[in-house]
Design a protein around this motif. Sequence first.
Motif, mmCIF file in Angstrom:
data_model
loop_
_atom_site.group_PDB
_atom_site.id
_atom_site.type_symbol
_atom_site.label_atom_id
_atom_site.label_comp_id
_atom_site.label_asym_id
_atom_site.label_seq_id
_atom_site.Cartn_x
_atom_site.Cartn_y
_atom_site.Cartn_z
ATOM 1 N N UNK A 157 8.323 6.984 29.040
ATOM 2 C CA UNK A 157 7.681 5.910 28.266
ATOM 3 C C UNK A 157 6.752 5.105 29.147
ATOM 4 N N UNK A 158 5.740 4.539 28.510
ATOM 5 C CA UNK A 158 4.852 3.579 29.135
ATOM 6 C C UNK A 158 4.906 2.302 28.339
ATOM 7 N N UNK A 159 5.576 1.280 28.876
ATOM 8 C CA UNK A 159 5.719 -0.017 28.188
ATOM 9 C C UNK A 159 6.430 0.132 26.846
ATOM 10 N N UNK A 160 7.383 1.073 26.761
ATOM 11 C CA UNK A 160 8.136 1.269 25.526
ATOM 12 C C UNK A 160 7.496 2.222 24.546
ATOM 13 N N UNK A 214 -5.765 11.904 21.638
ATOM 14 C CA UNK A 214 -5.599 11.166 22.890
ATOM 15 C C UNK A 214 -4.299 10.390 22.841
ATOM 16 N N UNK A 215 -3.735 10.162 23.991
ATOM 17 C CA UNK A 215 -2.532 9.324 24.117
ATOM 18 C C UNK A 215 -2.526 8.772 25.533
ATOM 19 N N UNK A 216 -3.018 7.556 25.677
ATOM 20 C CA UNK A 216 -3.250 7.005 26.997
ATOM 21 C C UNK A 216 -1.997 6.808 27.822
ATOM 22 N N UNK A 217 -0.945 6.249 27.223
ATOM 23 C CA UNK A 217 0.270 6.006 27.984
ATOM 24 C C UNK A 217 0.960 7.310 28.376
ATOM 25 N N UNK A 218 0.955 8.296 27.485
ATOM 26 C CA UNK A 218 1.528 9.590 27.846
ATOM 27 C C UNK A 218 0.724 10.228 28.971
ATOM 28 N N UNK A 276 -5.636 5.577 34.685
ATOM 29 C CA UNK A 276 -6.317 6.725 34.088
ATOM 30 C C UNK A 276 -7.631 6.249 33.495
ATOM 31 N N UNK A 277 -8.692 7.008 33.730
ATOM 32 C CA UNK A 277 -9.979 6.754 33.085
ATOM 33 C C UNK A 277 -9.982 7.481 31.751
ATOM 34 N N UNK A 315 -1.784 3.018 24.790
ATOM 35 C CA UNK A 315 -2.836 2.979 25.791
ATOM 36 C C UNK A 315 -4.227 3.062 25.197
ATOM 37 N N UNK A 316 -4.450 4.038 24.305
ATOM 38 C CA UNK A 316 -5.776 4.180 23.710
ATOM 39 C C UNK A 316 -6.112 2.975 22.840
#
Length: 270
Positions: A15-18, A78-82, A120-121, A217-218
């Motif tokens: 997880x990223x921030x839950x 897209x899935x920024x945290x993943x 991540x960019x 994230x996105x």
Amino acid sequence: MTTLGTEGLPFMKMHGLGNDFVVVDARATGPRITADIAKAVGDRHRGVGFDQLAVIRGHDVADVELLFWNSDGSAAGACGNATRCIAAWEMARRGVNTLTLRTERGVLQARDAGGGLTSVNMGAPLLDWADVPLEQALDTLHLPIDGDPVATGMGNPHCTFFVADADEVDLNTFGPTYEHHPLFPERTNVQVAHVVGPDHLRMRVWERGAGLTLASGSSSCAAAVAAARRGLTGRRVRIDLDGGTIHIDWRDDGVWMTGPTAHVFDGVLR
């Protein structure tokens, strides 16, 4: 779930921030994930449960390639945290500080930002109506929807509302109403945000295909871009989400996202 061909399938929970994920490394398992499997595994009562499922594959140009599914079995571009979670894990596995990851957004750059943080960019934001995409030619900075939201493409469509108090919005009602708005032919992620201070936002998220989530994230990238375009903040912002804080920096080379990651456990489906 064994009837779907998942028996013996190894996975990781991150997880990223839950904002939580099931991650399958297809370099070891082979191409076993389908939409039906993603939906079954994503069931929080009968499966493992996740906001998104990510599959890691090898790639000829990038270090790895990532594919994403939402918990309803639909595909996500897209899935920024993943992406950050997998980048952190893969960099640690390889013993490196930088990595390239291929997604539908193209080849993304990742780096170890130190202190347990990963950057991540996520690429340049898509600001033209056809790229978001919208159903018709419109000004993405001011959509003709109650609340005057902003549309942004970050590999997924996003619709950002700036409100007086994000915590007062009933996202369980508000979110699905706009996720399925006819202006968004591919549905949309929905953010509600308010300005806390200079270059500081409070934001909450409803994700298409997943629902209410602690972070995205996105979506954070999209909200930061929308705020900067509206003149509410600069291009570098702190965003406080239900699951914690993420930092977004909209640079000339793309939208950089920096935050913590967590590898929770490894498992095997039975």
